[in-house]
Write an enzyme that holds these catalytic residues in place. Structure first.
Site, PDB file in Angstrom:
ATOM      1  N   LYS A   1      19.755  30.311  30.803  1.00  0.00           N
ATOM      2  CA  LYS A   1      19.320  30.374  29.411  1.00  0.00           C
ATOM      3  C   LYS A   1      17.814  30.615  29.326  1.00  0.00           C
ATOM      4  CE  LYS A   1      21.619  27.519  26.825  1.00  0.00           C
ATOM      5  NZ  LYS A   1      21.944  26.120  26.517  1.00  0.00           N
TER       6      LYS A   1
ATOM      7  N   ARG B   1      17.468  21.962  24.985  1.00  0.00           N
ATOM      8  CA  ARG B   1      18.704  22.625  25.437  1.00  0.00           C
ATOM      9  C   ARG B   1      18.785  22.663  26.951  1.00  0.00           C
ATOM     10  NH1 ARG B   1      18.256  28.464  22.855  1.00  0.00           N
ATOM     11  NH2 ARG B   1      20.531  28.357  23.047  1.00  0.00           N
TER      12      ARG B   1
ATOM     13  N   GLY C   1      28.994  25.003  27.170  1.00  0.00           N
ATOM     14  CA  GLY C   1      29.435  23.785  26.504  1.00  0.00           C
ATOM     15  C   GLY C   1      29.569  22.561  27.396  1.00  0.00           C
TER      16      GLY C   1
ATOM     17  N   MET D   1      27.099  20.908  29.076  1.00  0.00           N
ATOM     18  CA  MET D   1      26.035  19.928  28.958  1.00  0.00           C
ATOM     19  C   MET D   1      25.571  19.860  27.504  1.00  0.00           C
ATOM     20  SD  MET D   1      24.161  20.481  32.573  1.00  0.00           S
ATOM     21  CE  MET D   1      23.847  22.161  32.217  1.00  0.00           C
TER      22      MET D   1
ATOM     23  N   ARG E   1      23.660  36.193  27.512  1.00  0.00           N
ATOM     24  CA  ARG E   1      24.105  36.098  28.911  1.00  0.00           C
ATOM     25  C   ARG E   1      25.246  37.087  29.100  1.00  0.00           C
ATOM     26  NH1 ARG E   1      26.398  30.318  27.491  1.00  0.00           N
ATOM     27  NH2 ARG E   1      28.033  31.001  26.095  1.00  0.00           N
TER      28      ARG E   1
ATOM     29  N   HIS F   1      58.075  31.433  50.505  1.00  0.00           N
ATOM     30  CA  HIS F   1      58.896  32.630  50.569  1.00  0.00           C
ATOM     31  C   HIS F   1      58.967  33.324  49.208  1.00  0.00           C
ATOM     32  CE1 HIS F   1      62.797  34.824  50.483  1.00  0.00           C
ATOM     33  NE2 HIS F   1      62.331  35.264  51.643  1.00  0.00           N
TER      34      HIS F   1
ATOM     35  N   ARG G   1      58.570  47.179  62.512  1.00  0.00           N
ATOM     36  CA  ARG G   1      58.602  46.032  63.423  1.00  0.00           C
ATOM     37  C   ARG G   1      60.037  45.782  63.860  1.00  0.00           C
ATOM     38  NH1 ARG G   1      56.802  40.286  61.148  1.00  0.00           N
ATOM     39  NH2 ARG G   1      58.766  40.477  60.029  1.00  0.00           N
TER      40      ARG G   1
ATOM     41  N   GLU H   1      49.572  38.200  67.116  1.00  0.00           N
ATOM     42  CA  GLU H   1      49.864  37.108  66.186  1.00  0.00           C
ATOM     43  C   GLU H   1      50.038  35.760  66.874  1.00  0.00           C
ATOM     44  OE1 GLU H   1      53.530  37.756  64.043  1.00  0.00           O
ATOM     45  OE2 GLU H   1      54.420  38.830  65.704  1.00  0.00           O
TER      46      GLU H   1
ATOM     47  N   SER I   1      48.296  45.396  65.440  1.00  0.00           N
ATOM     48  CA  SER I   1      48.292  45.003  64.036  1.00  0.00           C
ATOM     49  C   SER I   1      48.261  43.483  64.002  1.00  0.00           C
ATOM     50  CB  SER I   1      49.534  45.531  63.329  1.00  0.00           C
ATOM     51  OG  SER I   1      49.554  45.065  62.005  1.00  0.00           O
TER      52      SER I   1
ATOM     53  N   GLY J   1      49.048  40.078  62.872  1.00  0.00           N
ATOM     54  CA  GLY J   1      49.989  39.353  62.033  1.00  0.00           C
ATOM     55  C   GLY J   1      49.338  38.023  61.712  1.00  0.00           C
ATOM     56  N   THR J   2      48.521  38.029  60.679  1.00  0.00           N
ATOM     57  CA  THR J   2      47.676  36.847  60.456  1.00  0.00           C
ATOM     58  C   THR J   2      48.440  35.655  59.884  1.00  0.00           C
ATOM     59  OG1 THR J   2      46.960  37.978  58.460  1.00  0.00           O
ATOM     60  CG2 THR J   2      45.428  37.948  60.305  1.00  0.00           C
ATOM     61  N   ASN J   3      49.670  35.867  59.395  1.00  0.00           N
ATOM     62  CA  ASN J   3      50.437  34.685  58.979  1.00  0.00           C
ATOM     63  C   ASN J   3      50.748  33.841  60.203  1.00  0.00           C
ATOM     64  OD1 ASN J   3      50.466  35.797  56.439  1.00  0.00           O
ATOM     65  ND2 ASN J   3      52.550  36.565  56.583  1.00  0.00           N
TER      66      ASN J   3
ATOM     67  N   CYS K   1      48.521  43.198  58.991  1.00  0.00           N
ATOM     68  CA  CYS K   1      49.697  43.309  58.127  1.00  0.00           C
ATOM     69  C   CYS K   1      50.138  41.958  57.597  1.00  0.00           C
ATOM     70  CB  CYS K   1      50.844  43.997  58.857  1.00  0.00           C
ATOM     71  SG  CYS K   1      51.415  43.089  60.291  1.00  0.00           S
TER      72      CYS K   1
ATOM     73  N   TYR L   1      42.642  49.736  59.125  1.00  0.00           N
ATOM     74  CA  TYR L   1      43.345  49.645  57.837  1.00  0.00           C
ATOM     75  C   TYR L   1      43.782  48.218  57.545  1.00  0.00           C
ATOM     76  CZ  TYR L   1      47.724  49.329  60.471  1.00  0.00           C
ATOM     77  OH  TYR L   1      48.712  48.907  61.308  1.00  0.00           O
TER      78      TYR L   1
HETATM   79  P1  ADP Z   1      25.232  25.714  24.852  1.00  0.00           P
HETATM   80  O1  ADP Z   1      24.661  25.930  26.192  1.00  0.00           O
HETATM   81  O2  ADP Z   1      26.287  24.665  24.810  1.00  0.00           O
HETATM   82  O3  ADP Z   1      25.619  27.002  24.198  1.00  0.00           O
HETATM   83  P2  ADP Z   1      22.785  25.795  23.366  1.00  0.00           P
HETATM   84  O4  ADP Z   1      21.575  25.255  24.026  1.00  0.00           O
HETATM   85  O5  ADP Z   1      22.950  27.257  23.371  1.00  0.00           O
HETATM   86  O6  ADP Z   1      24.057  25.071  23.968  1.00  0.00           O
HETATM   87  O7  ADP Z   1      22.773  25.263  21.897  1.00  0.00           O
HETATM   88  C1  ADP Z   1      23.895  25.355  21.079  1.00  0.00           C
HETATM   89  C2  ADP Z   1      23.543  25.926  19.735  1.00  0.00           C
HETATM   90  O8  ADP Z   1      22.515  25.215  19.140  1.00  0.00           O
HETATM   91  C3  ADP Z   1      23.038  27.338  19.788  1.00  0.00           C
HETATM   92  O9  ADP Z   1      24.055  28.261  19.850  1.00  0.00           O
HETATM   93  C4  ADP Z   1      22.301  27.435  18.485  1.00  0.00           C
HETATM   94  O10 ADP Z   1      23.183  27.747  17.455  1.00  0.00           O
HETATM   95  C5  ADP Z   1      21.760  26.043  18.316  1.00  0.00           C
HETATM   96  N1  ADP Z   1      20.344  26.040  18.690  1.00  0.00           N
HETATM   97  C6  ADP Z   1      19.810  25.791  19.893  1.00  0.00           C
HETATM   98  N2  ADP Z   1      18.461  25.910  19.859  1.00  0.00           N
HETATM   99  C7  ADP Z   1      18.148  26.253  18.585  1.00  0.00           C
HETATM  100  C8  ADP Z   1      16.929  26.530  17.906  1.00  0.00           C
HETATM  101  N3  ADP Z   1      15.769  26.508  18.539  1.00  0.00           N
HETATM  102  N4  ADP Z   1      17.010  26.843  16.631  1.00  0.00           N
HETATM  103  C9  ADP Z   1      18.197  26.892  15.978  1.00  0.00           C
HETATM  104  N5  ADP Z   1      19.356  26.634  16.554  1.00  0.00           N
HETATM  105  C10 ADP Z   1      19.349  26.316  17.852  1.00  0.00           C
HETATM  106 MG    MG Z   2      54.921  37.151  62.635  1.00  0.00          MG
HETATM  107 MG    MG Z   3      24.566  28.443  23.786  1.00  0.00          MG
END
Ligand code: ADP
Ligand code: MG
Ligand code: MG
Length: 956
Positions: free
Chosen positions: A75, A145, A154, A156, A395, A518, A700, A827, A846, A848-850, A913, A933
């Protein structure tokens, strides 16, 4: 997307384990911090300076870049990058992941010097924003954050609106002229801080969040439905009630000092790196605990300032289909996680064009700019404050297999990325999704919501199948012969004799067995939908029912009832769910769809053609029927790497003579039975050679222990007695005689051909007669005869001799020759150790890794499920060695064998194989050790082709 099938099974097991031990392991790993810190610090430390702990971003520039993910977290690095490329990012700073490490090393205390850094950075933010942290008249508010190196959506915690207290809230209200907004922000802050930092959580898992309960009561009292309908005074009351609840439950006052709030919040984010949710997520995604998280402190922008404010999340392309359309949602007058949390139903992003057209247009421009800059589909978070757009996160977006292929291919067409980059980006396992039939999404949703989910197992064969339950393979076969095409074979487990019934079914499901059982193996080879290890189901074969206890009570499924199995998800659903075959299958296999009308197919074909150009490894298929061979060619096979002859003996009219051959007590009787098998086997080879049109076909000779072919019931014994003219007792005695203590390590493989050379002779004759016949018709053929389970050169010598003599005889009789080779499987460890000697006779190897894995570990493939979960938990195995080649042990033997074999014959052709041939990591290893191969199930060929290309690209 991770390899659907594989990861799922592992994660299911690891999940429980992780939950149980999360805490304990957490402590053990948390304190020790390792060398995984970024190179940057090392340099700084060497120079005698203290490592920089905080990095500023905002006001059009930043100290960090997107390359600094290790130090700044994903982030933080992307916030810096967005600031650098001129996007509107609220200013802030990132506290590095190394400080997280310091925090844990120092007994969960922040390093002393950090305080000054933070004050200095806050001062910079104050300048850019034009407000002061803690100023009662014009307060700067911040968000705190978390942000790890790898995105952990989501997992942390985030705290918004930090810096508010009774005075600053009043100031905010006055300055904005919007009291409602100020107290909406304040009540959010107190609740988030109370939860995340002070730890006021529900007491029991059945309880609701205490703040939510108070909020709900308030809405009820005020007669409103939505949070956004609560007036300012109600929100103000909420602040007081929230604080009172904290006082009552925790016996503490809510902190008023903004810097004290900030310190608490930073510590809480560091601590959240080690909460149960995050621990579990890390384990499932192999993220080392040592990495730590960064903390981002950022000036708040407010989406909750009224009708011209909003917040939203978007993808620059559709993450499900991959279509190049802007995809996302937003909420007017909302903040933070409201969109995801489902507090109100968000609107589709297109609608933003009507509500806030200027900001929307700007967002569309940013979408383009971001894709151009990152050359990847982006997942973005934004907020609009009084009509002004701010970017809060971007991201690389997660996507389905379908979307992954589409995005990669289309980005090449758009000249955003190179073909090589496209190849690198697609997860090989994701290609599975393109081959499998799918449930119509609405139909499945309806079924699950209707309570029809029966059980979950391991998704061994991806796809969707819906059909009638049948419990016996022979009955499935008989029903199919009558034209019944929708059958799901349900069994406790399957065995080789079920193979035809399995083929006659759309899919199968077992209560027992793992991903390499199997049923799972056959499913991959045949491309059938399959779920294994569904242990919630109990079978009563006599009553012809299977029973499962669900939330709705006990459900009994009878023979002929409809069920549906989802081999992507491992879900067994009661009743019918409508499906549709994939485009790729319709074009390549069913040939009932024109490629021109199949965009999914076209993208698949494009990606495959790029992969073929990039790879060095050849690809072959494991196939033993003409139709499988045709499918193999359609999927790009350049030959057959393993034709298992034993499956052929279960065919129509074949098992009888096969059994006669086995119970024969002398060579004459045996030869008589073999003579009946000869034409049948010849016909099989004829079909396969023809389908392969001159491509090499490795056949075989007979491999499994003989008793696998014997009748398992009285009726079968009687039939056999009748056809051999023996008594029922004699047959029983012979079956008894053939029983072995350890059939896997017993009378099987080349040992059969050595004790009964006439079996090998018959098979060789069938092969060469078919080959010569076809050659006479002008077809090209290239048989490669492969002797299994060789451990000494002499074994191969004897069998090769039988093959060559038979070839000579057939060629003389027919007055025509064909080229062929004789080689061996490697094998058992002894073969690998003496590969140099063996290569004197062998014309190819060849792996036969099993079996090589079984014999190297001394652990049978069928028994591995018993130990797998605990072995993975203790990190004895990092993956199931029957799924991915164990590079050290088994791989070490392979390397030795390659070296010794090629020392003897420099051009010795060497392949693999075993089931590993279709596993991306194993394919990479095969590339690295110089195999010619890989051979895998036909339906895994696209995966192998892509994995081989990736291995070649990685090596350059
Ligand atoms: P997560 O990693 O769970 O997505 P974020 O750190 O992105 O958590 O925060 C979640 C939400 O909080 C963001 O999507 C945004 O909507 C809001 N948020 C975070 N920082 C700010 C900020 N500086 N101003 C306004 N909203 C924020
Ligand atoms: Mg065999
Ligand atoms: Mg976020």
């Amino acid at each position: 997307m991770p390899s659907l099938a594989k990861t799922k099974s592992k994660s299911l097991k690891t999940k429980k384990v992780a939950l149980k031990n999360g805490h304990k392991n957490g402590h053990k790993n948390g304190i020790k911090v390792s060398a995984s810190l970024s190179g940057k610090t090392a340099v700084l430390k060497k120079a005698g300076k203290v490592a920089k702990r905080t990095f500023f971003f905002g006001g059009g520039k930043a100290e960090g870049t997107k390359e600094m993910k290790n130090l700044l977290g994903g982030k933080g690095a992307n916030l810096a990058e967005m600031a650098n490329i001129g996007l509107p990012v609220p200013p802030g700073f990132t506290i590095t992941t190394e400080v997280c490490t310091e925090f844990y090393e120092g007994g969960k205390k922040l390093p002393k010097a950090l305080g000054d850094d933070i004050r200095a950075q806050i001062a910079r933010m104050e300048k850019v924003v034009g407000a002061k942290f803690g100023d009662p008249k014009n307060p700067l508010l911040v968000s705190v954050r978390s942000g790890a190196r790898a995105s952990m959506p989501g997992m942390m915690d985030t705290i918004l609106n930090l810096g508010l207290n009774d005075k600053t809230a009043e100031g905010l209200a006055a300055k904005s002229g919007n009291e409602r907004f100020a107290y909406d922000s304040y009540r959010r802050f107190v609740a988030m801080y109370g939860d995340v930092v002070l730890g006021l959580k529900p007491e029991k898992k059945e309880d609701h969040d205490p703040f939510d309960e108070i909020l709900a009561a308030k809405k009820k009292a005020r007669g409103v439905k939505l949070d956004s309908d609560l007036p300012a005074d109600a929100l103000k009351e909420l602040v007081g009630e929230f604080k009172a609840e904290i006082k009552k439950r925790l016996g503490m006052d809510f902190p008023n000092d903004p810097y004290a709030q900030l310190e608490g919040a930073i510590k809480a984010v560091f601590q959240s790196w080690r909460n149960d949710r995050a621990d579990l997520y890390r384990r499932l995604n192999n993220i080392p605990v040592e990495w730590g998280t960064a903390v981002n402190v950022q000036a708040m922008v407010f989406g909750n300032k009224g009708a011209d404010s909003a917040t939203g999340v978007c993808f620059t392309r559709d993450p499900a289909s991959g279509e190049n359309v802007f995809y996302g949602e937003f909420l007017v007058n909302a903040q933070g996680e409201d969109v995801v949390a489902g507090i109100r139903t968000p609107e589709k992003i297109e609608a933003l064009g009507n509500v806030l057209p200027k900001a929307y247009k700007q967002l569309l421009d940013i979408r383009k700019k971001l894709e151009k800059h990152y050359k990847e589909m982006q997942d973005i978070e934004f907020t609009i404050e009084n009509g002004t757009l701010y970017m809060l996160q971007c991201r690389n977006g997660k996507r389905t297999g379908f979307a992954g292929v589409r995005i990669a291919v289309e980005m090449v067409d758009e000249k955003l990325i190179s073909k090589e980059e496209a190849l690198r980006r697609v997860e090989p396992e994701a290609l599975n999704q393109l081959l499998r039939p799918v449930f119509l999404p609405a139909a499945k949703k309806q079924a699950i919501e209707g309570g029809r989910l029966l059980a979950k197992g391991l998704p061994a064969g991806p796809g969707a199948a819906t059909g009638k339950v049948v419990f016996f393979a022979d009955e499935a076969e008989a029903l199919a012969a009558k034209g019944e095409t929708n059958l799901i074979l349900c069994r406790h487990e399957t065995s080789p004799e079920d193979i035809r019934g399995m083929n006659a079914s759309l899919g199968f499901m077992t209560a027992f067995g793992g991903m390499t059982s199997h049923a799972a193996l056959v499913a991959r080879q045949m491309g059938k939908v399959c779920i294994v290890g569904c242990d919630a189901l109990s079978f009563d074969y006599h009553a012809r029912t299977m029973t499962v206890t669900t939330a709705q009570g006990e459900v009994v499924v009878k023979e002929g009832d409809w069920i549906s199995i989802d081999g992507f998800a491992g879900e067994v659903i009661n009743g019918r769910v409508d499906t549709t075959p994939s485009e790729v299958i319709r074009v390549l296999i069913e040939k009932n769809l024109d490629a021109k009308e199949a965009p999914v197919y076209q993208r698949y074909a494009k990606l495959m053609s790029w992969a073929d150009a990039a790879r060095r490894l050849r690809v072959r298929a494991n196939a033993d029927q003409p139709d499988q061979s045709e499918a193999a060619v359609a999927f790009g096979a350049e030959g057959i790497g393993l034709c298992r002859t034993e499956h052929m003996f279960f065919g129509e009219g074949k098992i009888g003579p096969m059994r006669e051959m086995i119970v024969a007590e002398n060579e004459t009787d045996r030869r008589a039975a073999l003579a009946k098998l000869l034409p049948l086997q010849r016909e099989d080879f004829h079909g396969i050679f023809k389908a392969m049109a001159g491509r090499p076909v490795t056949i075989r000779t007979l491999d499994p222990p003989l008793h696998e072919f014997l009748p398992h019931d009285e009726a079968g014994v009687k039939d056999l007695a009748r056809s051999t003219g023996k008594s029922v007792e004699e047959i029983h005695a012979r079956i008894e005689e053939l029983k072995e203590s350890n059939p896997m390590l017993g009378h099987r493989g080349c040992r059969l051909g050595i004790t009964y050379p006439e079996i090998t002779e018959m098979q060789a004759r069938a092969i060469f007669e078919a080959a010569v016949d076809l050659a006479s018709e002008g077809e090209k053929v290239f048989p490669e005869i492969m002797i299994p389970l060789v451990g000494t050169k002499k074994e191969l010598d004897l069998q090769a001799d039988v093959v060559r003599k038979t070839a000579a005889a057939v060629f003389a009789e027919k007055g025509k020759k064909v080229a062929y080779t004789v080689g061996t499987m490697i094998e058992v460890p002894r073969a690998a150790m003496t590969a140099g000697e063996i290569a004197q006779t062998a014309e190819f190897f060849s792996f036969g890794t099993n079996d090589l894995t079984q014999t190297t570990y001394g652990l049978s493939r069928d028994d591995v499920p018993r130990v797998l979960a605990s072995y993975l938990q203790h990190d004895i195995y990092t993956v199931d060695p029957f799924v991915s080649v164990d590079r050290k042990g088994v791989g070490g033997l392979m390397k030795m064998a390659v070296a010794a074999g090629r020392a003897e014959k420099p051009k010795l052709k060497i392949g693999i194989c075993g089931e590993h041939g279709g596993d991306p990591s194993s394919v990479e290893f095969c590339h690295e050790i110089g195999l010619d191969y890989v051979s895998c199930s036909p339906y895994r060929l696209p995966i192998a082709r892509l994995a081989a290309a990736q291995a070649a690209l990685k090596a350059t």
